[in-house]
Design a protein around this motif. Structure first.
Motif, PDB file in Angstrom:
ATOM      1  N   HIS A 124      10.186  47.359  32.408  1.00 52.70           N
ATOM      2  CA  HIS A 124      11.328  46.498  32.065  1.00 52.70           C
ATOM      3  C   HIS A 124      10.885  45.028  31.887  1.00 52.70           C
ATOM      4  CE1 HIS A 124      14.923  49.195  33.249  1.00 52.70           C
ATOM      5  NE2 HIS A 124      13.851  49.956  33.007  1.00 52.70           N
ATOM      6  N   TRP A 125      11.602  44.367  31.008  1.00 47.37           N
ATOM      7  CA  TRP A 125      11.368  42.945  30.755  1.00 47.37           C
ATOM      8  C   TRP A 125      12.639  42.156  31.089  1.00 47.37           C
ATOM      9  CZ3 TRP A 125       6.703  40.901  28.898  1.00 47.37           C
ATOM     10  CH2 TRP A 125       5.765  41.841  28.475  1.00 47.37           C
ATOM     11  N   ARG A 126      12.446  40.966  31.684  1.00 50.00           N
ATOM     12  CA  ARG A 126      13.572  40.111  32.030  1.00 50.00           C
ATOM     13  C   ARG A 126      13.199  38.642  31.738  1.00 50.00           C
ATOM     14  NH1 ARG A 126      12.031  37.464  36.522  1.00 50.00           N
ATOM     15  NH2 ARG A 126      10.435  38.448  37.833  1.00 50.00           N
TER      16      ARG A 126
ATOM     17  N   ARG B   6       7.462  40.757  33.094  1.00 50.92           N
ATOM     18  CA  ARG B   6       7.530  42.224  33.055  1.00 50.92           C
ATOM     19  C   ARG B   6       7.474  42.779  34.462  1.00 50.92           C
ATOM     20  NH1 ARG B   6       3.930  46.396  29.306  1.00 50.92           N
ATOM     21  NH2 ARG B   6       4.720  48.326  30.268  1.00 50.92           N
ATOM     22  N   THR B   7       8.373  43.711  34.718  1.00 53.58           N
ATOM     23  CA  THR B   7       8.366  44.445  35.988  1.00 53.58           C
ATOM     24  C   THR B   7       8.378  45.923  35.648  1.00 53.58           C
ATOM     25  OG1 THR B   7       9.627  42.671  37.049  1.00 53.58           O
ATOM     26  CG2 THR B   7       9.519  44.785  38.200  1.00 53.58           C
TER      27      THR B   7
ATOM     28  N   ARG C  49      15.579  49.298  24.571  1.00 53.55           N
ATOM     29  CA  ARG C  49      16.855  48.567  24.535  1.00 53.55           C
ATOM     30  C   ARG C  49      16.712  47.243  23.790  1.00 53.55           C
ATOM     31  NH1 ARG C  49      20.050  46.630  29.998  1.00 53.55           N
ATOM     32  NH2 ARG C  49      21.421  45.100  28.975  1.00 53.55           N
TER      33      ARG C  49
ATOM     34  N   VAL D 138      16.606  39.707  25.540  1.00 50.16           N
ATOM     35  CA  VAL D 138      16.147  39.963  26.909  1.00 50.16           C
ATOM     36  C   VAL D 138      17.245  39.555  27.887  1.00 50.16           C
ATOM     37  CG1 VAL D 138      14.437  39.400  28.665  1.00 50.16           C
ATOM     38  CG2 VAL D 138      13.749  39.618  26.266  1.00 50.16           C
TER      39      VAL D 138
ATOM     40  N   GLN E  37      17.080  43.206  36.896  1.00 54.29           N
ATOM     41  CA  GLN E  37      16.653  44.540  36.454  1.00 54.29           C
ATOM     42  C   GLN E  37      15.925  44.493  35.128  1.00 54.29           C
ATOM     43  OE1 GLN E  37      19.992  47.268  36.544  1.00 54.29           O
ATOM     44  NE2 GLN E  37      18.785  48.683  37.789  1.00 54.29           N
ATOM     45  N   GLY E  38      16.324  43.603  34.234  1.00 52.44           N
ATOM     46  CA  GLY E  38      15.724  43.533  32.925  1.00 52.44           C
ATOM     47  C   GLY E  38      16.119  44.699  32.042  1.00 52.44           C
ATOM     48  N   ALA E  39      15.294  44.978  31.042  1.00 57.23           N
ATOM     49  CA  ALA E  39      15.585  46.072  30.115  1.00 57.23           C
ATOM     50  C   ALA E  39      14.287  46.603  29.545  1.00 57.23           C
ATOM     51  CB  ALA E  39      16.498  45.582  28.997  1.00 57.23           C
ATOM     52  N   PRO E  40      14.249  47.914  29.197  1.00 58.25           N
ATOM     53  CA  PRO E  40      13.043  48.477  28.588  1.00 58.25           C
ATOM     54  C   PRO E  40      12.927  48.049  27.127  1.00 58.25           C
ATOM     55  CG  PRO E  40      14.756  50.127  28.679  1.00 58.25           C
ATOM     56  CD  PRO E  40      15.291  48.921  29.395  1.00 58.25           C
TER      57      PRO E  40
END
Length: 379
Positions: A375-377, A371-372, A344, A333, A338-341
């Protein structure tokens, strides 16, 4: 009165006590041939032979003149009377107050001990720790010795040292500051103030603890007497802690004596750049036990299975409890906003999509990820 109680602990006949008082003026500490003579013939006969210079084995006969000269001016009854006026006494082998662990010294055990203070020498020695080190110590050494001595006093252990400048003084003061009892084993008479700058400290030790010496009243310190005094410190206590010592420090002689007597020897580590820690570090490399707090000292010298130091661990964090898969997902992570889906994170972790999603929700419940949208960060 307490002094009367201590007098009741005396079991040695007055004639023998007088003989040992005289011998303490005639025989230097650690005189092994004289100790063998004393062990074989007893104090009265040994005194007679040394006073006359007759019937002495060869090692003693060579110094017969010196023994006779000292015997001629010995006044044991006067010494005992003067000791009483100072609140001191002579503790002899065979007395109820004699610490039997001193007998481990064999022929170099003290002839007797002059003791100043109103508490039992034997009882204090039963639960005592020696703390020794450099005279010209650092601020680190002073602070460490004082703090450890205070902690030992709080645990009802007696701190024993030599009354000198540096680590000795810090140990004594730390114990006294904690309203504990400390014992100073001196290389001079218990009526002498040495070093001169410690007059108040030694007076306080005599009031709250004990001043101890195998040398008679009025005796002055010499370099050999300092070194030989160390064997008494080592034998009297359950273990020896060296706080700071250079490679040729006299404190290391106490540690070596303790090792010879099968006592516990411990060292406090210091900076590797400090010359005053090189002796301690060499001691640790040779097998002494590294200690950093009073609880660890007590574990070494206390009762087996009961005086155990608590196990020290760092704080337990939420990630310490994670499974291997959860850790892999967490490492994948990104920290950015922005995080990532999930797709990814699947590539990053090398795990199946369902597994990644499950672990992400577990990590989210622990507050480690957020979670946004899709996406996760890192939280």
């Amino acid at each position: 009165m307490l002094t009367d109680t201590l007098a009741d602990l005396r079991t040695v006949p007055d004639t023998e006590r007088l003989a040992r008082a005289a011998l303490s003026r005639i025989i230097e500490p650690g005189d092994e041939p004289a100790g063998l003579l004393l062990a074989e013939h007893g104090p009265i006969e040994a005194l007679d032979r040394l006073s006359l210079g007759r019937h002495l084995p060869a090692p003693l006969a060579r110094n017969a003149e010196g023994y006779r000269a000292r015997a001629a001016v010995a006044r044991p009854a006067v010494d005992l009377d003067r000791a009483r006026s100072l609140g001191a006494r002579l503790v002899c082998p065979g007395d109820a107050d004699w610490p039997s662990q001193l007998d481990d010294l064999g022929p170099i055990r003290p002839v007797a001990l002059w003791v100043r203070g109103g508490v039992s020498l034997r009882l204090l020695a039963l639960r005592s720790v020696a703390m020794v080190g450099a005279r010209a110590c650092t601020a680190y050494g002073t602070h460490t010795a004082s703090a450890l001595a205070a902690e030992l006093a709080d645990a009802a252990w007696v701190v024993v040292s030599g009354g000198a400048y540096g680590i000795d003084a810090a140990a004594h003061r730390g114990a006294l500051a904690a309203t504990g009892i400390t014992m100073a084993v001196l290389a001079c008479g218990v009526d002498e103030i040495y070093p001169r700058g410690h007059s108040a400290l030694l007076a306080r030790i005599a009031e709250q603890g004990l001043l101890v010496s195998e040398l008679p009243l009025g005796a002055h310190p010499t370099k050999p007497r300092f070194l030989l005094r160390n064997r008494v410190i080592a034998a009297l206590t359950r273990g020896t802690v060296v706080v700071e010592a250079a490679r040729r420090s006299g404190a290391l002689s106490t540690a070596r004596r303790a090792l010879d007597l099968n006592r516990m020897v411990m060292g406090i580590p210091g900076p590797i750049t400090s010359e005053l820690s090189t002796g301690v570090h060499a001691l640790l490399r040779s097998g002494a036990t590294l200690v950093t707090e009073a609880a660890e000292i007590i574990e070494q010298v206390g009762d087996i299975g009961t005086d155990l130091a608590p196990t020290r661990r760092g704080p337990i964090l939420a990630r310490d409890q994670l499974s291997a898969d959860a850790l892999r997902v967490l490492e994948a992570v990104p920290a950015g906003a922005q995080g990532a889906p999930v797709e990814r994170l699947v590539r990053g972790s090398g795990l199946a999509a369902d597994t990644v999603l499950q672990r992400l929700y577990e990590l989210g419940s622990l507050g480690l990820v957020a979670r946004t949208g899709a996406h996760w960060r890192l939280a």
